[in-house]
Write an enzyme that holds these catalytic residues in place. Structure first.
Site, short mmCIF file in Angstrom:
data_model
loop_
_atom_site.label_atom_id
_atom_site.label_comp_id
_atom_site.label_asym_id
_atom_site.label_seq_id
_atom_site.Cartn_x
_atom_site.Cartn_y
_atom_site.Cartn_z
N GLY A 10 47.06 47.87 42.23
CA GLY A 10 46.75 47.43 43.59
C GLY A 10 48.03 47.21 44.38
N VAL A 12 49.38 44.49 45.67
CA VAL A 12 50.17 43.36 45.16
C VAL A 12 50.57 43.59 43.71
CG1 VAL A 12 50.17 40.88 44.69
CG2 VAL A 12 49.14 41.75 46.79
N ALA A 64 40.78 42.27 42.13
CA ALA A 64 39.71 41.62 42.89
C ALA A 64 38.77 42.66 43.47
CB ALA A 64 40.28 40.76 44.02
N TYR A 129 31.97 38.16 50.50
CA TYR A 129 33.31 38.28 49.90
C TYR A 129 33.99 36.92 49.88
CZ TYR A 129 38.34 39.06 49.85
OH TYR A 129 39.69 38.97 49.59
#
Length: 301
Positions: A10, A12, A64, A129
């Site tokens: 991802g 990050v 996530a 979310y």
């Protein structure tokens, strides 16, 4: 020291592989896992078993479910990835004495007012979310494990899909753009998040009393409209092909979406800065650097 990283590919997670490397041996996993280890947060028991197998000193969860609009129709999946899996990681971390670092979002708030949100402000997410991320926070806090939770906002990176890259693509194709002007926050680079994470992780391992919930965002504030204009100004200054001659404002209520979004995503970072002795750079600094990289390497995945 072993550091277990989930979500290595991802925005990050990619930067965390670099930032965490000086602290110890980083075992970085994506959904596919590696060497019999599970990195897929849909497999709640599998990721917990991975923690128990490695017995790391620190766990960093950069994975996530982030498809905000899709989450309205996939609330159970979002809950599993964003709440059930972090809860399982927290329980496993508590068992082996590991420090868990987890990322959350400004979407835990309802976006009312114009003041920057503090860590102790009341949460009231507007969408599935945000609700799933808040549930993940609370599960970690209630687990008894040592933890750092960083709420951040408007995350971008030079690689991968993000708002800035989308603006560059559309501006090269269209004569004009419409961008939302009544949502406020601070664009926060994955590189900054990763560097702050490594700094805070090292300090908290040495000083456990620094564990807790913090807000992490670049300094300053803007709206999506001015963010887009800044991106295109940076790109034009470097000779990028910009066809769009105007970027026009539009309000959130004129831009229908499945999920409601907060108008105020400002985050008060004073607690983070004070606790860890940090100075957070203005959002323009990181965005300008990312845009330069996107133009120089337009095919970066």
């Amino acid at each position: 020291m072993t550091i277990l990283l989930f979500g290595k590919n991802g925005q990050v997670g990619w930067q965390l592989q670099r930032a965490l490397a000086p602290l110890g041996e980083v075992v970085a996993l994506d959904r596919a896992g590696a060497d019999g280890l599970c990195g897929n947060l849909e497999d709640v028991e599998g990721v917990a078993a991975t923690v128990r197998a490695l017995h790391p000193r620190a766990i960093v969860n950069a994975a996530a479910y982030t498809a905000v609009d899709k989450a309205e129709g996939e609330a159970e999946l979002a809950q599993r990835i964003n709440a059930d899996a972090p809860a399982a990681l927290a329980r496993a971390a508590h068992e082996c004495g590991a420090l868990l670092l987890h990322y959350s979002t400004d979407y835990v708030f309802d976006g009312s007012g114009s003041a920057a949100w503090r860590e102790d402000d009341a949460c009231a997410p507007l969408n599935a979310y945000g609700a799933s991320k808040l549930a993940g926070e609370r599960a970690i806090q209630q687990s008894g494990c040592a933890h750092l939770i960083f709420r951040t906002s408007w995350v971008y990176a030079a690689r991968g899909a993000n708002f800035a890259r989308t603006m560059l693509r559309l501006a090269a194709e269209r004569d004009s753009l419409q961008v939302i002007a009544d949502q406020w926050g601070a664009p926060t680079g994955a590189e900054l998040i990763a560097d702050v994470s490594a700094h805070a992780l090292a300090q908290t391992l040495a000083q456990p009393e620094k564990a807790g919930l913090y807000h992490l965002a670049a300094a300053g504030e803007t709206n999506w409209l001015d963010y887009a204009r800044f991106v295109l100004e940076c790109a034009a200054a470097q000779g990028a092909p910009i066809k769009a001659r105007e970027v026009l404002p539009i309000t959130t209520d004129k831009w229908p979406s499945a999920a409601r979004r907060p108008l105020n995503s400002r985050l008060d970072t004073s607690c983070l800065r004070r606790t860890f002795g940090l100075t957070l750079p203005p959002w323009q600094q990181g965005v300008a650097r990312a845009v330069s990289t996107m133009i120089s390497f337009p095919k970066t995945p």
